[in-house]
Design an enzyme around this catalytic site. Structure first.
Site, mmCIF file in Angstrom:
data_model
loop_
_atom_site.group_PDB
_atom_site.id
_atom_site.type_symbol
_atom_site.label_atom_id
_atom_site.label_comp_id
_atom_site.label_asym_id
_atom_site.label_seq_id
_atom_site.Cartn_x
_atom_site.Cartn_y
_atom_site.Cartn_z
ATOM 1 N N ASP A 4 25.718 -9.953 -21.013
ATOM 2 C CA ASP A 4 27.052 -9.888 -20.445
ATOM 3 C C ASP A 4 26.906 -10.141 -18.939
ATOM 4 O O ASP A 4 25.779 -10.189 -18.411
ATOM 5 C CB ASP A 4 27.648 -8.503 -20.720
ATOM 6 C CG ASP A 4 29.002 -8.309 -20.075
ATOM 7 O OD1 ASP A 4 29.872 -9.175 -20.244
ATOM 8 O OD2 ASP A 4 29.182 -7.291 -19.386
ATOM 9 N N ASP B 252 29.911 -9.235 -16.098
ATOM 10 C CA ASP B 252 30.658 -8.317 -15.232
ATOM 11 C C ASP B 252 30.197 -6.876 -15.434
ATOM 12 O O ASP B 252 30.225 -6.349 -16.553
ATOM 13 C CB ASP B 252 32.152 -8.417 -15.531
ATOM 14 C CG ASP B 252 32.722 -9.776 -15.149
ATOM 15 O OD1 ASP B 252 32.667 -10.118 -13.963
ATOM 16 O OD2 ASP B 252 33.197 -10.500 -16.048
#
Length: 289
Positions: A17, A19
């Protein structure tokens, strides 16, 4: 479905991922949202709500947020304010502790890597253009964004599709080189969000959950549920989900679409990505060339 009777194999690929995991953009999202809330005398965004927004595609997160915030703005007015503030703040993102070292060391050890972020292209570029060196370990073909047309509508996180697509990009490259494909259980998903953690487990992959300290407080006492993907973030009918996402995996070792089990050994909670325990995941040293 992972179980205590099926110990995880060594890791061949790491899927990330972005953020709140690689860069500090989750804190910037909070600043943007709280500025707009303050303009309309609303309280700051609590982590109990933010926890539901993290990792989700923008439209889904927006529905959850607006149901809570009840701002006296049209959707278009809110998006205009939000976009202006994001253009101001997102070019200031920074890598989170331990991230540059981790990515470079995984590359050095010969681990395959892909990015799987819910951020759409415009915001992705705002957040990353000034730190492109950080993302150098991810080949362009191995970067999957939230508006990728190969992800069916409504199948963003916490559905498993984005992780399976990221793995597919890696296997496409390996096939071109005549190398053996990577199975889902040989992948390690790195996530900070709860929906993202569930999506990784539903992809049949191993998981490192590295949450924000405030998110960890929200889920105090439920950490094992998050690690197993059993928090129920995915609301679709279970049978319908399995029908649309189950895939054949070589040797019949697992079925994609199901979460894990409590304490099944397929997921790990880390406070930080500093001093990453490579050997715990079977990621050994690669001889220097």
């Amino acid at each position: 479905m992972a179980s205590k009777d099926s110990p995880p194999p060594p890791i061949r690929a790491c899927l990330f991922d972005m953020d709140g995991l690689l860069i500090d953009s989750e804190d910037l999202y909070t600043i943007v949202t709280n500025r707009i809330l303050a303009e309309h005398n609303r309280p700051p965004l609590p982590w109990t709500i933010k926890a539901q927004l993290q990792g989700r595609p923008g439209p889904q997160a927006g529905q959850i947020f607006h149901s809570w915030a009840q701002l006296p703005l049209t959707h278009e007015e809110f998006v205009q304010k939000q976009s202006a503030l994001q253009r101001e703040l997102f070019p200031n993102t920074k890598p989170l502790p331990g991230v540059p070292e981790l990515l470079q060391e995984l590359k050095r050890r010969g681990v395959h890597m892909a990015l799987a972020t819910s951020s759409h292209r415009v915001n992705y570029d705002l957040k990353t253009s000034h730190i492109q060196h950080l993302f150098e370990p991810f080949a362009q073909d191995h970067r999957v964004l939230g508006d990728d047309p190969r992800i069916p509508p409504g199948r963003g996180k916490p559905a498993p599709d984005i992780w399976l697509l990221a793995l597919k990009t890696l296997n496409t490259t390996l096939a071109q080189k005549g190398e053996p494909e990577i199975r889902p259980e040989e992948c390690l998903v790195f996530e900070d969000s709860v929906p993202g953690a569930e999506s990784g487990r539903r992809a049949g992959m191993q998981l490192v959950w590295c949450p924000h300290p405030e998110l960890l407080k929200v889920y105090q006492g439920r950490e094992k549920e998050v690690l197993a993907g059993l928090t129920g973030e995915h609301k679709e009918d279970e049978e319908q989900e399995l029908e649309s996402t189950e895939i054949e995996v070589k040797q019949g070792r697992r079925r994609v679409g199901l979460p894990g089990e409590i304490d099944d050994g397929w997921a790990t909670l880390l406070d930080s990505l500093q001093d990453f325990p490579y050997e715990r995941f079977g990621i050994g040293q690669r001889p220097a060339l």
